[in-house]
Design an enzyme around this catalytic site. Structure first.
Site, PDB file in Angstrom:
ATOM      1  N   GLN A   8     -24.447 -27.665 -13.433  1.00  0.00           N
ATOM      2  CA  GLN A   8     -23.992 -27.344 -12.086  1.00  0.00           C
ATOM      3  C   GLN A   8     -25.231 -26.738 -11.444  1.00  0.00           C
ATOM      4  OE1 GLN A   8     -20.593 -24.676 -11.942  1.00  0.00           O
ATOM      5  NE2 GLN A   8     -19.871 -25.559 -10.028  1.00  0.00           N
ATOM      6  N   VAL A  10     -25.975 -24.770  -9.203  1.00  0.00           N
ATOM      7  CA  VAL A  10     -26.044 -23.364  -8.821  1.00  0.00           C
ATOM      8  C   VAL A  10     -26.695 -22.524  -9.942  1.00  0.00           C
ATOM      9  CG1 VAL A  10     -23.736 -22.806  -9.711  1.00  0.00           C
ATOM     10  CG2 VAL A  10     -24.649 -21.529  -7.784  1.00  0.00           C
ATOM     11  N   SER A  11     -26.625 -23.008 -11.168  1.00  0.00           N
ATOM     12  CA  SER A  11     -27.107 -22.245 -12.328  1.00  0.00           C
ATOM     13  C   SER A  11     -28.627 -22.293 -12.469  1.00  0.00           C
ATOM     14  CB  SER A  11     -26.450 -22.803 -13.601  1.00  0.00           C
ATOM     15  OG  SER A  11     -27.296 -22.629 -14.726  1.00  0.00           O
ATOM     16  N   PRO A  12     -29.278 -21.113 -12.524  1.00  0.00           N
ATOM     17  CA  PRO A  12     -30.737 -21.110 -12.696  1.00  0.00           C
ATOM     18  C   PRO A  12     -31.213 -21.765 -14.006  1.00  0.00           C
ATOM     19  CG  PRO A  12     -29.995 -18.957 -11.922  1.00  0.00           C
ATOM     20  CD  PRO A  12     -28.770 -19.746 -12.265  1.00  0.00           C
ATOM     21  N   ARG A  15     -31.322 -25.361 -13.569  1.00  0.00           N
ATOM     22  CA  ARG A  15     -32.445 -25.763 -12.705  1.00  0.00           C
ATOM     23  C   ARG A  15     -33.773 -25.756 -13.457  1.00  0.00           C
ATOM     24  NH1 ARG A  15     -32.345 -21.877  -8.728  1.00  0.00           N
ATOM     25  NH2 ARG A  15     -30.231 -21.059  -8.919  1.00  0.00           N
TER      26      ARG A  15
END
Lengths: 215, 217
Positions: A8, A10-12, A15
């Site tokens: 997802q 949004v998760s660092p 990323r």
């Protein structure tokens, strides 16, 4: 077949894997696991990853989770060279320590803070959280002293993990440019990487999520 | 010249390095850091380790590294006769790496958080929150062992067993492992504890136990 990444944006940590893949020129098949809908707690996902976290990688049957383990695996398997995760024992040990600083200190605090906002309805940081964030920023500042990147003079997966977490954390508690010029310059240096943009959409999602929590 | 290990005996991460060194047949020159006297904050130590934690290893060529989850793979890579404790095989290594990150962030995070409150913030008993935190670690480890494999990262004993054993042995002092709820963890814990290299952790564990029990009511 392209490795599958359960994610997802949004998760660092997710990323950081996107950055690693992009740096390697590796295509990933992205499958969204929406944490807010508890999709990480389904039987199928628990079978894959009993720790029920994202990112989780399924590389044609080889399942790996924890972004740090995933990134190490991807570089070893798909990297044309070892620069992102050096094979030299001493250099690797430094990268490993930075990766554990990321998981044990930086991400632990980020996760704890986001949870206190999300599940305990907090609207501001506690003194304790601020003290720990200052200490964390101060440590990172010292790691960057005299170096371009966190583990030395070449970019490594330690930079990918730390930059995605720090750029997310700084939205909650800004990195003071006067106190931490090394961190500010390092972020600017990361922004200059040709593949850096792959994490920006997710960073915006994180910002949006955080702004929603403050309402 | 033997590598130097800056340490304090009761620290779980330190004990995992002692265990690894014993397994490798490696002698370490142990130097105790006096935390109450602020020795970890002295410039000489900060030069070695700006994070001012223990363990810190300084190899015989002057190379310094800290964090047991980074030290132990380094020692194995440099001094082990084979790769069994930290496999070269990518798949096997990825599992070990995930276990090490779980150890450093989730497991040690839970244990260290509680220990800090006991030693420095006057906590005299564990509350439900503390017990839940430690039990969550056991629950995850039980799930990791669910594949029926004998060791924490699969068929072979690895550094993941050493590092997690060191953390869990401290956790067990705070919240004893319930063998009914976590049978696989209990079996694994006994098995690792009976390895010859576990002997290297016992003295420090006894000091840890005594430290904690002296503070708890």
């Amino acid at each position: 077949m392209a490795p599958v990444l359960y994610m997802q944006d949004v998760s660092p940590p997710v990323r950081s894997v996107l950055l690693t893949a992009e740096a390697l020129g590796l295509k990933l098949e992205k499958k969204v696991v929406d944490l807010s809908k508890k999709e990480h707690l389904t039987d199928n996902f628990l079978k894959l990853n009993p720790q029920h976290t994202i990112p989780t990688l399924d590389d044609n049957g080889t399942v790996v989770w924890d972004s740090h383990a995933i990134n190490e695996y991807l570089v070893e398997k798909y990297g044309k060279n070892d620069s992102l995760y050096p094979k030299d024992l001493a250099k690797r040990a430094v990268v490993n320590q930075r990766l554990h600083f990321d998981s044990g200190v930086i991400f632990s605090w980020l996760r704890y803070i986001v949870r206190s906002y999300k599940y305990k309805g907090r609207k501001e940081l506690t003194e304790d959280q601020i003290e720990h964030l200052e200490e964390s920023y101060s440590l990172l500042e010292s790691f960057l002293k005299g170096h371009q990147w966190v583990a030395g003079d070449s970019v490594t997966i330690a930079d990918f993990s730390l930059v995605t977490n720090i750029t997310s954390l700084t939205l909650l508690y800004p990195v003071n440019p006067e106190k931490y010029p090394n961190i500010i310059n390092w972020i600017k240096r990361a922004e200059g990487l040709p593949y850096y943009k792959v994490h920006l959409e997710g960073l915006q999602s994180f910002k949006k999520m955080f702004q929603e929590m403050l309402k | 010249m033997a590598p130097t290990l800056y340490m304090i005996p009761p620290s779980p991460p330190v004990r995992s390095v002692l265990m690894t060194a014993k397994a490798l047949g490696l002698t370490l020159n142990e130097k105790i850091i006096n935390f109450p006297a602020g020795e970890h904050l002295q410039p000489e130590y900060l030069k070695l380790n700006p994070q001012h934690t223990v363990p810190t290893l300084v190899d015989d060529d002057g190379f310094a590294v800290w964090d047991s989850n980074a030290i132990n793979p380094y020692l194995i890579g440099k001094y082990a006769k084979d790769d069994s404790l930290y496999p070269q095989d990518l798949q096997k290594r990825a599992i070990v790496d995930q276990r090490l990150h779980f150890n450093g962030s989730v497991a040690f995070g839970a244990v260290a958080g509680i220990v800090r409150c006991i030693l420095y913030e006057g906590k005299t008993c564990l509350d439900d929150n503390d017990k839940t935190r430690v039990e969550q670690v056991y629950a995850f480890l039980e799930a990791f062992l669910d594949d029926g494999k004998p060791w924490m990262a699969g068929d072979c004993l690895t550094v993941a067993d050493y590092n997690l054993y060191a953390t869990v042995s401290a956790g067990d002092v705070l919240v004893p492992i319930d063998g009914q709820k976590y049978p696989k963890v209990a079996t694994w814990f006994d098995k690792v504890g009976n390895l010859p290299e576990a002997e290297a952790t016992k003295k420090g564990l006894a000091i840890f136990e005594s430290l904690i029990s002296s503070k708890l009511q």
